[in-house]
Motif scaffolding. Structure first.
Motif, PDB file in Angstrom:
ATOM      1  N   ALA A  10      -1.697   4.677  -3.977  1.00 56.21           N
ATOM      2  CA  ALA A  10      -1.444   3.338  -3.429  1.00 56.21           C
ATOM      3  C   ALA A  10       0.059   3.136  -3.278  1.00 56.21           C
ATOM      4  O   ALA A  10       0.851   3.576  -4.107  1.00 56.21           O
ATOM      5  CB  ALA A  10      -2.034   2.268  -4.340  1.00 56.21           C
ATOM      6  N   SER A  11       0.449   2.454  -2.223  1.00 61.58           N
ATOM      7  CA  SER A  11       1.852   2.151  -1.975  1.00 61.58           C
ATOM      8  C   SER A  11       2.225   0.908  -2.774  1.00 61.58           C
ATOM      9  O   SER A  11       1.590  -0.133  -2.635  1.00 61.58           O
ATOM     10  CB  SER A  11       2.069   1.902  -0.486  1.00 61.58           C
ATOM     11  N   SER A  26       4.807   5.203  -5.066  1.00 59.34           N
ATOM     12  CA  SER A  26       3.363   5.397  -4.955  1.00 59.34           C
ATOM     13  C   SER A  26       2.747   5.547  -6.334  1.00 59.34           C
ATOM     14  O   SER A  26       3.387   6.058  -7.256  1.00 59.34           O
ATOM     15  CB  SER A  26       3.053   6.663  -4.149  1.00 59.34           C
ATOM     16  N   ALA A  27       1.499   5.119  -6.458  1.00 58.27           N
ATOM     17  CA  ALA A  27       0.763   5.254  -7.717  1.00 58.27           C
ATOM     18  C   ALA A  27       0.405   6.722  -7.950  1.00 58.27           C
ATOM     19  O   ALA A  27       0.064   7.447  -7.012  1.00 58.27           O
ATOM     20  CB  ALA A  27      -0.497   4.400  -7.690  1.00 58.27           C
ATOM     21  N   THR A  42      13.793 -12.108 -10.097  1.00 60.37           N
ATOM     22  CA  THR A  42      12.389 -12.460  -9.895  1.00 60.37           C
ATOM     23  C   THR A  42      11.875 -11.650  -8.714  1.00 60.37           C
ATOM     24  O   THR A  42      12.499 -11.611  -7.650  1.00 60.37           O
ATOM     25  CB  THR A  42      12.253 -13.968  -9.622  1.00 60.37           C
ATOM     26  N   TYR A  43      10.719 -11.015  -8.907  1.00 60.72           N
ATOM     27  CA  TYR A  43      10.179 -10.083  -7.925  1.00 60.72           C
ATOM     28  C   TYR A  43       8.757 -10.435  -7.500  1.00 60.72           C
ATOM     29  O   TYR A  43       8.011 -11.050  -8.261  1.00 60.72           O
ATOM     30  CB  TYR A  43      10.155  -8.658  -8.502  1.00 60.72           C
ATOM     31  N   THR A  44       8.433 -10.011  -6.299  1.00 59.91           N
ATOM     32  CA  THR A  44       7.052  -9.953  -5.829  1.00 59.91           C
ATOM     33  C   THR A  44       6.705  -8.473  -5.774  1.00 59.91           C
ATOM     34  O   THR A  44       7.447  -7.684  -5.180  1.00 59.91           O
ATOM     35  CB  THR A  44       6.901 -10.586  -4.434  1.00 59.91           C
ATOM     36  N   VAL A  45       5.608  -8.094  -6.414  1.00 60.76           N
ATOM     37  CA  VAL A  45       5.171  -6.697  -6.436  1.00 60.76           C
ATOM     38  C   VAL A  45       3.794  -6.631  -5.783  1.00 60.76           C
ATOM     39  O   VAL A  45       2.898  -7.408  -6.127  1.00 60.76           O
ATOM     40  CB  VAL A  45       5.110  -6.142  -7.874  1.00 60.76           C
ATOM     41  N   SER A  46       3.652  -5.709  -4.846  1.00 60.55           N
ATOM     42  CA  SER A  46       2.365  -5.560  -4.170  1.00 60.55           C
ATOM     43  C   SER A  46       1.933  -4.102  -4.165  1.00 60.55           C
ATOM     44  O   SER A  46       2.752  -3.196  -4.225  1.00 60.55           O
ATOM     45  CB  SER A  46       2.437  -6.108  -2.741  1.00 60.55           C
ATOM     46  N   ALA A  47       0.605  -3.932  -4.116  1.00 64.27           N
ATOM     47  CA  ALA A  47       0.003  -2.596  -4.030  1.00 64.27           C
ATOM     48  C   ALA A  47      -0.960  -2.618  -2.856  1.00 64.27           C
ATOM     49  O   ALA A  47      -1.745  -3.567  -2.702  1.00 64.27           O
ATOM     50  CB  ALA A  47      -0.732  -2.258  -5.316  1.00 64.27           C
ATOM     51  N   GLU A  48      -0.886  -1.568  -2.032  1.00 62.37           N
ATOM     52  CA  GLU A  48      -1.806  -1.502  -0.906  1.00 62.37           C
ATOM     53  C   GLU A  48      -2.174  -0.071  -0.576  1.00 62.37           C
ATOM     54  O   GLU A  48      -1.423   0.869  -0.853  1.00 62.37           O
ATOM     55  CB  GLU A  48      -1.241  -2.217   0.314  1.00 62.37           C
ATOM     56  N   PHE A  52      -8.416  -0.838   1.390  1.00 67.53           N
ATOM     57  CA  PHE A  52      -8.434  -1.746   0.247  1.00 67.53           C
ATOM     58  C   PHE A  52      -7.663  -3.016   0.594  1.00 67.53           C
ATOM     59  O   PHE A  52      -6.713  -2.986   1.377  1.00 67.53           O
ATOM     60  CB  PHE A  52      -7.781  -1.106  -0.984  1.00 67.53           C
ATOM     61  N   LYS A  53      -8.036  -4.115  -0.048  1.00 68.75           N
ATOM     62  CA  LYS A  53      -7.312  -5.369   0.100  1.00 68.75           C
ATOM     63  C   LYS A  53      -5.989  -5.268  -0.652  1.00 68.75           C
ATOM     64  O   LYS A  53      -5.931  -4.719  -1.748  1.00 68.75           O
ATOM     65  CB  LYS A  53      -8.156  -6.507  -0.472  1.00 68.75           C
ATOM     66  N   ARG A  54      -4.918  -5.794  -0.069  1.00 67.36           N
ATOM     67  CA  ARG A  54      -3.604  -5.800  -0.727  1.00 67.36           C
ATOM     68  C   ARG A  54      -3.675  -6.661  -1.988  1.00 67.36           C
ATOM     69  O   ARG A  54      -4.246  -7.739  -1.998  1.00 67.36           O
ATOM     70  CB  ARG A  54      -2.545  -6.353   0.199  1.00 67.36           C
TER      71      ARG A  54
END
Length: 75
Positions: A10-11, A26-27, A42-48, A52-54
């Motif tokens: 996952a990215s 990447s995971a 302060t961060y926003t962290v996303s996995a996609e 799959f849904k982000r």
């Protein structure tokens, strides 16, 4: 995924909400990831991943505390 299984490859993206500074990785095969070089903030962290849904976490605060060593001797 929805069953709690690992999403290999996952990215992962971390974006500093104040500066826009962005890092990506990447995971691993165990689902772990490491993002090096982030400054406190302060961060926003996303996995996609395709198919799959982000997944996004917002307002994550990264703090770094400087360690101090205090040595004393008993006689």
């Amino acid at each position: 995924d929805s069953t709690g299984a690992v999403v290999v490859g996952a990215s992962i993206t971390a974006v500093n909400e104040g500066t826009g500074f962005r890092r990506e990785t990447s995971a691993s095969s165990s689902g772990d990831f490491q993002i090096i070089g982030l400054l406190p903030g302060t961060y926003t962290v996303s996995a996609e991943m395709s198919g799959f849904k982000r997944f996004t976490l917002r307002d994550l605060t990264l703090n770094v505390e400087a360690g101090e060593a205090d040595a004393s001797t008993r006689g």
